[in-house]
Design an enzyme around this catalytic site. Structure first.
Site, PDB file in Angstrom:
ATOM      1  N   LYS A 190       0.858  -1.188   0.000  1.00  0.00           N
ATOM      2  CA  LYS A 190       0.000   0.000   0.000  1.00  0.00           C
ATOM      3  C   LYS A 190       0.894   1.237   0.000  1.00  0.00           C
ATOM      4  O   LYS A 190       1.517   1.573   1.003  1.00  0.00           O
ATOM      5  CB  LYS A 190      -0.915   0.041   1.226  1.00  0.00           C
ATOM      6  CG  LYS A 190      -1.999   1.100   1.029  1.00  0.00           C
ATOM      7  CD  LYS A 190      -2.523   1.705   2.292  1.00  0.00           C
ATOM      8  CE  LYS A 190      -1.687   2.782   2.896  1.00  0.00           C
ATOM      9  NZ  LYS A 190      -1.515   4.001   2.086  1.00  0.00           N
ATOM     10  N   VAL A 247       2.234   5.883  13.703  1.00  0.00           N
ATOM     11  CA  VAL A 247       1.602   4.775  12.967  1.00  0.00           C
ATOM     12  C   VAL A 247       2.342   3.471  13.249  1.00  0.00           C
ATOM     13  O   VAL A 247       1.726   2.408  13.364  1.00  0.00           O
ATOM     14  CB  VAL A 247       1.495   5.085  11.455  1.00  0.00           C
ATOM     15  CG1 VAL A 247       0.935   3.895  10.696  1.00  0.00           C
ATOM     16  CG2 VAL A 247       0.606   6.304  11.223  1.00  0.00           C
ATOM     17  N   GLU A 266      10.489   1.099  10.117  1.00  0.00           N
ATOM     18  CA  GLU A 266      11.480   2.164   9.861  1.00  0.00           C
ATOM     19  C   GLU A 266      10.750   3.469  10.106  1.00  0.00           C
ATOM     20  O   GLU A 266       9.863   3.841   9.333  1.00  0.00           O
ATOM     21  CB  GLU A 266      11.970   2.115   8.412  1.00  0.00           C
ATOM     22  CG  GLU A 266      12.692   0.847   8.030  1.00  0.00           C
ATOM     23  CD  GLU A 266      14.034   0.691   8.704  1.00  0.00           C
ATOM     24  OE1 GLU A 266      14.498   1.642   9.358  1.00  0.00           O
ATOM     25  OE2 GLU A 266      14.612  -0.399   8.597  1.00  0.00           O
ATOM     26  N   CYS A 300      13.956  10.786   6.614  1.00  0.00           N
ATOM     27  CA  CYS A 300      13.786  10.291   7.987  1.00  0.00           C
ATOM     28  C   CYS A 300      15.039  10.487   8.825  1.00  0.00           C
ATOM     29  O   CYS A 300      14.961  10.733  10.017  1.00  0.00           O
ATOM     30  CB  CYS A 300      13.403   8.822   7.952  1.00  0.00           C
ATOM     31  SG  CYS A 300      14.484   7.856   6.909  1.00  0.00           S
ATOM     32  N   GLU A 397       9.838  15.941  15.196  1.00  0.00           N
ATOM     33  CA  GLU A 397      10.364  15.817  13.831  1.00  0.00           C
ATOM     34  C   GLU A 397       9.654  16.867  12.963  1.00  0.00           C
ATOM     35  O   GLU A 397       8.436  16.832  12.825  1.00  0.00           O
ATOM     36  CB  GLU A 397      10.073  14.407  13.328  1.00  0.00           C
ATOM     37  CG  GLU A 397      10.790  14.089  12.050  1.00  0.00           C
ATOM     38  CD  GLU A 397      10.481  12.689  11.554  1.00  0.00           C
ATOM     39  OE1 GLU A 397       9.357  12.208  11.749  1.00  0.00           O
ATOM     40  OE2 GLU A 397      11.383  12.087  10.946  1.00  0.00           O
TER      41      GLU A 397
HETATM   42  N1  LIG Z   1      13.088   5.224   8.932  1.00  0.00           N
HETATM   43  C1  LIG Z   1      12.870   5.312   7.647  1.00  0.00           C
HETATM   44  O1  LIG Z   1      13.439   4.578   6.868  1.00  0.00           O
HETATM   45  C2  LIG Z   1      11.897   6.332   7.117  1.00  0.00           C
HETATM   46  C3  LIG Z   1      11.893   6.638   5.764  1.00  0.00           C
HETATM   47  C4  LIG Z   1      10.975   7.565   5.284  1.00  0.00           C
HETATM   48  C5  LIG Z   1      10.076   8.170   6.158  1.00  0.00           C
HETATM   49  N2  LIG Z   1      10.101   7.868   7.462  1.00  0.00           N
HETATM   50  C6  LIG Z   1       9.188   8.534   8.385  1.00  0.00           C
HETATM   51  O2  LIG Z   1       7.902   8.637   7.808  1.00  0.00           O
HETATM   52  C7  LIG Z   1       7.229   9.803   8.272  1.00  0.00           C
HETATM   53  C8  LIG Z   1       6.648  10.610   7.144  1.00  0.00           C
HETATM   54  O3  LIG Z   1       5.805   9.859   6.391  1.00  0.00           O
HETATM   55  P1  LIG Z   1       4.211   9.930   6.534  1.00  0.00           P
HETATM   56  O4  LIG Z   1       3.773  11.238   7.039  1.00  0.00           O
HETATM   57  O5  LIG Z   1       3.622   9.436   5.273  1.00  0.00           O
HETATM   58  O6  LIG Z   1       3.984   8.863   7.674  1.00  0.00           O
HETATM   59  P2  LIG Z   1       2.653   8.126   8.019  1.00  0.00           P
HETATM   60  O7  LIG Z   1       3.024   7.190   9.098  1.00  0.00           O
HETATM   61  O8  LIG Z   1       1.511   9.019   8.236  1.00  0.00           O
HETATM   62  O9  LIG Z   1       2.287   7.320   6.674  1.00  0.00           O
HETATM   63  C9  LIG Z   1       3.112   6.296   6.188  1.00  0.00           C
HETATM   64  C10 LIG Z   1       2.230   5.222   5.582  1.00  0.00           C
HETATM   65  O10 LIG Z   1       1.415   4.680   6.603  1.00  0.00           O
HETATM   66  C11 LIG Z   1       0.054   4.696   6.188  1.00  0.00           C
HETATM   67  N3  LIG Z   1      -0.799   4.821   7.364  1.00  0.00           N
HETATM   68  C12 LIG Z   1      -1.258   5.962   7.945  1.00  0.00           C
HETATM   69  N4  LIG Z   1      -2.078   5.655   8.983  1.00  0.00           N
HETATM   70  C13 LIG Z   1      -2.127   4.297   9.055  1.00  0.00           C
HETATM   71  C14 LIG Z   1      -2.768   3.374   9.929  1.00  0.00           C
HETATM   72  N5  LIG Z   1      -3.581   3.782  10.910  1.00  0.00           N
HETATM   73  N6  LIG Z   1      -2.561   2.064   9.726  1.00  0.00           N
HETATM   74  C15 LIG Z   1      -1.755   1.626   8.743  1.00  0.00           C
HETATM   75  N7  LIG Z   1      -1.132   2.444   7.866  1.00  0.00           N
HETATM   76  C16 LIG Z   1      -1.306   3.774   8.027  1.00  0.00           C
HETATM   77  C17 LIG Z   1      -0.030   5.865   5.227  1.00  0.00           C
HETATM   78  O11 LIG Z   1      -1.164   5.742   4.405  1.00  0.00           O
HETATM   79  C18 LIG Z   1       1.286   5.736   4.491  1.00  0.00           C
HETATM   80  O12 LIG Z   1       1.187   4.761   3.476  1.00  0.00           O
HETATM   81  C19 LIG Z   1       8.275  10.577   9.015  1.00  0.00           C
HETATM   82  O13 LIG Z   1       8.094  10.415  10.391  1.00  0.00           O
HETATM   83  C20 LIG Z   1       9.583   9.944   8.584  1.00  0.00           C
HETATM   84  O14 LIG Z   1      10.642  10.075   9.459  1.00  0.00           O
HETATM   85  C21 LIG Z   1      10.990   6.961   7.956  1.00  0.00           C
END
Ligand SMILES: NC(=O)c1ccc[n+]([C@@H]2O[C@H](COP(=O)([O-])OP(=O)(O)OC[C@H]3O[C@@H](n4cnc5c(N)ncnc54)[C@H](O)[C@@H]3O)[C@@H](O)[C@H]2O)c1
Length: 497
Positions: A190, A247, A266, A300, A397
Site C-alpha cells: 500500500k 503509525v 522504519e 527520515c 520531527e
Molecule cells: N526510517 C525510515 O526509513 C523512514 C523513511 C521515510 C520516512 N520515514 C518517516 O515517515 C514519516 C513521514 O511519512 P508519513 O507522514 O507518510 O507517515 P505516516 O506514518 O503518516 O504514513 C506512512 C504510511 O502509513 C500509512 N498509514 C497511515 N495511517 C495508518 C494506519 N492507521 N494504519 C496503517 N497504515 C497507516 C499511510 O497511508 C502511508 O502509506 C516521518 O516520520 C519519517 O521520518 C521513515
C-alpha cells in the site's frame, strides 16, 4: 564511476496507471471510490486514483495467499528464477526511468535530479542487490547432541503487507518488494496516498517482468482504512512499514491484537550532527546544510539537530545562514532549483506551525521561516539558533527545510545531549581526530553513524533505528532475514553421525 547525465523529463506526461493492481490486473475499487493525487508544485489535481479499502485489501491478500500456496506456480520456481524476475524488474525500471522520474517529480515535488538519484537509481540498485541473494539463502547443519542429523531451513515468512510513505515513493516500494521476493514471499503493497503514481506504474512493469499473478499486488488507499485493514488482517504474516512513529505504534498494536504477524518498522528521527573545531569548516557547513535541506528536509534520517563546538560556532552559523539564503527553491523540473515544494498542504502547515512555535518559545530565527509564493507548498530554507532542548522544534520531527544549530563545549556533554531524544535513527560526527570520532560514534544511540559525511547509503549495509525510530533492520543480509522463518529439523540416526 562518473555520475550519469540526467536526461530531460517527459513533456506533458499522461498519467496512465491509476487503478488497483491485484492478480496482475488493474481493477476498480470495490466501493467505486477514488481519491485525488495533487501536484504539490501547483496544488492542482494530477489524477483520480482508485481508492482501496478493506474489501480491496481482502481481495489482494487472497490473491497473494493463493500465489503462496505450496502447489502454486511461484512456489515451484527455482530460487534463481525469483532472482531473474527481480533483475528483469530492475531492467524495466531502467528502461522506463525517464517516465518514472517525471511522474515522481510531478506527484511528490522533489527535484528531477533527486527523482533520479533518490528513487529510480535506488530502486534499480536494491532490486539487483536482493536478486543476487535469491539462490544464496542457506541454512546450517548443526552438530546437535544425540543421534541426530540436525539442520535448519530458512523459509519465506509468507504473505507480506508493505506500507510505504511519500518521501521516497519508488525507492521504498522497491526496497520492500526486493527482499520479500528474494526470500520467496508474496506481497500486498500500500503506497502513501500522497504519492501513489510511481508504485502503480511499477505495477505495470511487474506484469511485464513476468511475475506470476498474485505475487505482487499494489493497493492505493488511505492509511486509516486500507493501511489499517492490512495491519489487522489475520492472513498477513508480516508487515514491513516505513513511516511515522505514531503509525508504527498502531502497527505493533494491530499485530498484537490479531495474529502476532512479524513487524519491521522504519520510523522517524531527530538525528544529531556534531561538528568539532578541527573539522574542515567549509566542508562541514556544506554537508550539514545538505543533511537537513536535501529532499526539502523530508528525509527520515535528516541531520535535524546540528551541534557545533563553541570555538567555531559564530563562524559556522554565519556561513550556514549565508548558504541557506542562497539555496534555490522553485519548480522542481528546473535544474537550477535545489528544492521543490513540500509534499502537501498538511506538511506545509505543520512545518510553518512548528517554525512559529520556535519563534514563540524564544529560538532566534536567522533566516527563512515563511511560505514562498501562494501557489504550491514551497518553504524558505530556515535556520534557527539559540534553541534549547525543551523547545518543540528541538524535540519534534519537523520534516522540513529547518536547520537548528546548538552550541556545545565538550565531548561528553555533546554525547549526552545528542542522545537526549526518544529517537535513534542516525547521527554524524565531523572531526579529524580518530579517537574523538570513534568515541562519539560508539557512544551515540543511533542505528547509523556517519563520520565526516552524511546521508551515505549502501544497500549492502543495514539501516534502521534505535529506540522509537524503529524495530528491525532493512537492507544488507539483516534486511533479508526479516522475511525468513528459521525451521530446525532433527532426523533420528542409528548412530552418532
Ligand atoms: N526510517 C525510515 O526509513 C523512514 C523513511 C521515510 C520516512 N520515514 C518517516 O515517515 C514519516 C513521514 O511519512 P508519513 O507522514 O507518510 O507517515 P505516516 O506514518 O503518516 O504514513 C506512512 C504510511 O502509513 C500509512 N498509514 C497511515 N495511517 C495508518 C494506519 N492507521 N494504519 C496503517 N497504515 C497507516 C499511510 O497511508 C502511508 O502509506 C516521518 O516520520 C519519517 O521520518 C521513515
Amino acid at each position: 564511476m562518473s555520475a550519469p547525465k540526467i536526461p530531460e523529463p517527459v513533456k506533458d506526461l499522461k498519467v496512465e496507471f491509476t487503478k488497483i493492481f491485484i492478480n496482475n490486473e488493474f481493477v476498480d475499487s470495490v466501493s467505486g471510490k477514488t481519491f485525488a493525487t495533487i501536484n504539490p508544485s501547483t496544488g492542482e489535481k494530477l489524477a483520480e486514483v482508485q481508492e482501496g479499502d478493506k474489501a480491496d485489501i481482502d481481495k489482494a491478500v487472497a490473491a497473494a495467499r493463493a500465489a503462496f500456496k505450496r502447489d502454486a506456480e511461484y512456489r515451484k520456481h527455482d530460487a534463481s528464477d525469483r532472482g531473474r524476475l527481480l533483475f528483469k524488474l530492475a531492467d524495466l525500471i531502467e528502461a522506463h526511468r525517464v517516465q518514472l522520474r517525471t511522474l515522481e517529480t510531478l506527484d511528490n515535488g522533489k527535484p528531477f535530479a533527486m527523482s533520479y538519484l533518490g528513487d529510480t537509481l535506488m530502486a534499480q540498485k536494491v532490486l539487483r542487490y536482493y536478486a543476487g541473494f535469491a539462490d544464496k539463502i542457506v541454512g546450517q547443519t548443526i552438530p546437535a547432541d544425540g543421534n541426530v542429523f540436525c539442520y535448519t531451513r530458512h523459509e519465506p515468512v509468507g504473505v507480506v503487507g508493505a506500507i510505504t510513505p511519500w518521501n521516497f515513493p519508488l525507492h521504498l516500494a522497491a526496497s520492500k518488494i526486493a527482499p520479500a521476493i528474494a526470500a520467496g514471499c508474496t506481497l500486498v503493497l500500500k503506497p502513501a496516498e500522497q504519492t501513489p503514481l510511481t508504485a502503480l506504474y511499477l505495477a505495470s512493469l511487474v506484469k511485464q517482468a513476468g511475475f506470476p499473478a498474485g505475487v505482487i499486488n499494489i493497493v492505493p488507499g488511505l492509511g486509516h482504512t486500507a493501511g489499517a485493514a492490512l495491519t489487522n488482517h489475520p492472513d498477513i504474516n508480516k508487515i514491513t512499514f516505513t513511516g511515522s512513529t505514531e503509525v508504527g505504534q498502531l502497527i505493533i498494536q494491530g499485530s498484537g491484537k490479531t495474529n502476532l504477524k512479524r513487524v519491521t518498522l522504519e520510523l522517524g528521527g531527530k538525528s544529531p550532527n556534531i561538528i568539532f573545531p578541527d573539522s574542515d569548516l567549509d566542508y562541514a557547513v556544506e554537508v550539514s546544510h545538505q543533511a537537513i535541506m536535501a529532499n526539502m528536509g523530508q528525509v527520515c534520517c535528516a541531520g535535524s539537530r546540528t551541534f557545533v563546538h563553541e570555538d567555531i560556532y559564530e563562524e559556522f552559523v554565519r556561513r550556514s545562514v549565508e548558504r541557506a539564503k542562497k539555496r534555490t527553491v522553485g519548480d522542481p523540473f528546473d535544474p537550477k532549483n535545489e528544492n521543490g515544494p513540500q509534499v502537501d498542504e498538511t506538511q506545509l502547515k505543520k512545518i510553518l506551525e512548528l517554525i512559529e512555535s520556535g519563534k514563540t518559545e524564544g529560538a532566534k530565527l536567522e533566516c527563512g521561516g515563511k511560505r514562498l509564493g501562494d501557489k504550491g507548498y514551497f518553504v524558505e530554507p530556515t535556520v534557527f539558533t539559540d534553541v534549547t532542548s525543551s523547545m518543540r522544534v528541538a524535540k519534534e520531527e519537523i520534516f522540513g527545510p529547518v536547520q537548528l544549530i546548538f552550541k556545545f563545549k565538550d565531548v561528553d556533554e555533546v554525547i549526552e545531549r545528542a542522545n537526549d531524544t526518544s529517537y535513534g535513527l542516525a547521527a554524524a560526527v565531523f572531526t579529524k581526530n580518530i579517537d574523538t570520532a570513534l568515541k562519539v560514534a560508539n557512544s551515540l544511540e543511533a542505528g547509523t553513524v556517519w563520520v565526516n559525511t552524511y546521508n551515505h547509503f549502501a544497500f549492502q549495509a543495514p539501516f534502521g533505528g534505535y529506540k522509537m525510530s524503529g524495530q528491525g533492520r532493512e537492507f544488507g543480509h539483516y534486511g533479508l532475514e526479516a522475511f525468513l522463518e528459521v525451521k530446525t529439523v532433527y532426523v533420528r540416526t542409528p548412530t552418532k553421525l
